[in-house]
Motif scaffolding. Structure first.
Motif, PDB file in Angstrom:
ATOM      1  N   ALA A 175       0.841  -1.204   0.000  1.00  0.00           N
ATOM      2  CA  ALA A 175       0.000   0.000   0.000  1.00  0.00           C
ATOM      3  C   ALA A 175       0.874   1.252   0.000  1.00  0.00           C
ATOM      4  CB  ALA A 175      -0.938  -0.012   1.210  1.00  0.00           C
ATOM      5  N   LEU A 176       1.937   1.248   0.805  1.00  0.00           N
ATOM      6  CA  LEU A 176       2.831   2.413   0.864  1.00  0.00           C
ATOM      7  C   LEU A 176       3.595   2.613  -0.437  1.00  0.00           C
ATOM      8  CD1 LEU A 176       4.201   2.171   4.490  1.00  0.00           C
ATOM      9  CD2 LEU A 176       2.735   3.961   3.532  1.00  0.00           C
ATOM     10  N   ARG A 177       4.017   1.531  -1.081  1.00  0.00           N
ATOM     11  CA  ARG A 177       4.732   1.650  -2.359  1.00  0.00           C
ATOM     12  C   ARG A 177       3.848   2.330  -3.408  1.00  0.00           C
ATOM     13  NH1 ARG A 177       9.310  -1.009  -3.401  1.00  0.00           N
ATOM     14  NH2 ARG A 177       8.757  -1.347  -5.573  1.00  0.00           N
ATOM     15  N   VAL A 178       2.593   1.918  -3.482  1.00  0.00           N
ATOM     16  CA  VAL A 178       1.674   2.529  -4.452  1.00  0.00           C
ATOM     17  C   VAL A 178       1.433   3.987  -4.086  1.00  0.00           C
ATOM     18  CG1 VAL A 178      -0.680   2.462  -5.360  1.00  0.00           C
ATOM     19  CG2 VAL A 178       0.601   0.336  -5.077  1.00  0.00           C
ATOM     20  N   LEU A 179       1.234   4.271  -2.810  1.00  0.00           N
ATOM     21  CA  LEU A 179       1.000   5.641  -2.366  1.00  0.00           C
ATOM     22  C   LEU A 179       2.214   6.531  -2.647  1.00  0.00           C
ATOM     23  CD1 LEU A 179      -1.009   7.523  -0.966  1.00  0.00           C
ATOM     24  CD2 LEU A 179      -0.017   6.813   1.214  1.00  0.00           C
ATOM     25  N   VAL A 180       3.411   6.046  -2.372  1.00  0.00           N
ATOM     26  CA  VAL A 180       4.635   6.819  -2.647  1.00  0.00           C
ATOM     27  C   VAL A 180       4.762   7.093  -4.136  1.00  0.00           C
ATOM     28  CG1 VAL A 180       7.163   6.647  -2.676  1.00  0.00           C
ATOM     29  CG2 VAL A 180       5.901   6.169  -0.581  1.00  0.00           C
ATOM     30  N   ARG A 181       4.503   6.098  -4.967  1.00  0.00           N
ATOM     31  CA  ARG A 181       4.592   6.287  -6.413  1.00  0.00           C
ATOM     32  C   ARG A 181       3.596   7.349  -6.879  1.00  0.00           C
ATOM     33  NH1 ARG A 181       5.299   1.506  -7.944  1.00  0.00           N
ATOM     34  NH2 ARG A 181       3.188   0.737  -7.863  1.00  0.00           N
ATOM     35  N   ARG A 182       2.387   7.332  -6.325  1.00  0.00           N
ATOM     36  CA  ARG A 182       1.388   8.332  -6.714  1.00  0.00           C
ATOM     37  C   ARG A 182       1.776   9.732  -6.267  1.00  0.00           C
ATOM     38  NH1 ARG A 182      -4.342   5.578  -5.085  1.00  0.00           N
ATOM     39  NH2 ARG A 182      -4.290   3.881  -6.603  1.00  0.00           N
ATOM     40  N   LEU A 183       2.253   9.844  -5.033  1.00  0.00           N
ATOM     41  CA  LEU A 183       2.539  11.170  -4.480  1.00  0.00           C
ATOM     42  C   LEU A 183       3.814  11.788  -5.020  1.00  0.00           C
ATOM     43  CD1 LEU A 183       1.519  10.603  -0.747  1.00  0.00           C
ATOM     44  CD2 LEU A 183       0.186  11.705  -2.559  1.00  0.00           C
ATOM     45  N   THR A 184       4.803  10.962  -5.338  1.00  0.00           N
ATOM     46  CA  THR A 184       6.085  11.500  -5.792  1.00  0.00           C
ATOM     47  C   THR A 184       6.285  11.374  -7.293  1.00  0.00           C
ATOM     48  OG1 THR A 184       7.280   9.418  -5.498  1.00  0.00           O
ATOM     49  CG2 THR A 184       7.166  10.915  -3.597  1.00  0.00           C
ATOM     50  N   GLY A 185       5.567  10.454  -7.916  1.00  0.00           N
ATOM     51  CA  GLY A 185       5.757  10.211  -9.338  1.00  0.00           C
ATOM     52  C   GLY A 185       7.005   9.402  -9.633  1.00  0.00           C
ATOM     53  N   MET A 186       7.621   8.836  -8.587  1.00  0.00           N
ATOM     54  CA  MET A 186       8.845   8.060  -8.756  1.00  0.00           C
ATOM     55  C   MET A 186       8.612   6.611  -8.336  1.00  0.00           C
ATOM     56  SD  MET A 186      11.853  10.512  -7.261  1.00  0.00           S
ATOM     57  CE  MET A 186      13.141   9.384  -7.756  1.00  0.00           C
TER      58      MET A 186
END
Length: 110
Positions: free
Chosen positions: A66-77
């Motif tokens: 869940a955190l990996r997907v959230l980080v990818r969405r919020l940072t674009g990385m």
């Protein structure tokens, strides 16, 4: 009585990052928080830790996805690339600090 249709399946859902993509940012943050909280309860409960380690591992993996997907969405990385970049910055700041003792390039510690 519930009737089964020809299209209904009983296949288990694969919980991976693609599965997590269907949730909103708020839902992902909640999943990560509640999973980490449950793991904390399991790990710090003196009585039943051996019996619940599989649950703790599952919840940890679920929260991490869940955190990996959230980080990818919020940072674009990509989260792995972001982690490497952050670690590189931290290493550079430690190496480049003037108060940190440095050896000249030709010297080694023996």
């Amino acid at each position: 009585m519930i009737e089964k249709t020809a299209n209904s399946t009983t296949e288990p859902a694969v919980i991976d990052e693609a599965y997590m993509e269907r949730f909103t940012n708020d839902q992902l943050a909640y999943k990560a928080w509640i999973g980490a909280d449950l793991v904390r309860e399991i790990l710090f409960d003196e009585e039943g830790i051996e019996n619940c380690m599989q649950d703790a591992k599952f919840e940890t993996a679920h929260a991490a996805m869940a955190l990996r997907v959230l980080v990818r969405r919020l940072t674009g990385m990509n989260p792995d690339e972001l982690r490497k970049a952050v670690q590189q910055r931290q290493l550079e700041s430690l190496v480049l600090e003037p108060e940190t003792p440095q050896l000249p390039a030709w010297e080694t510690v023996q």
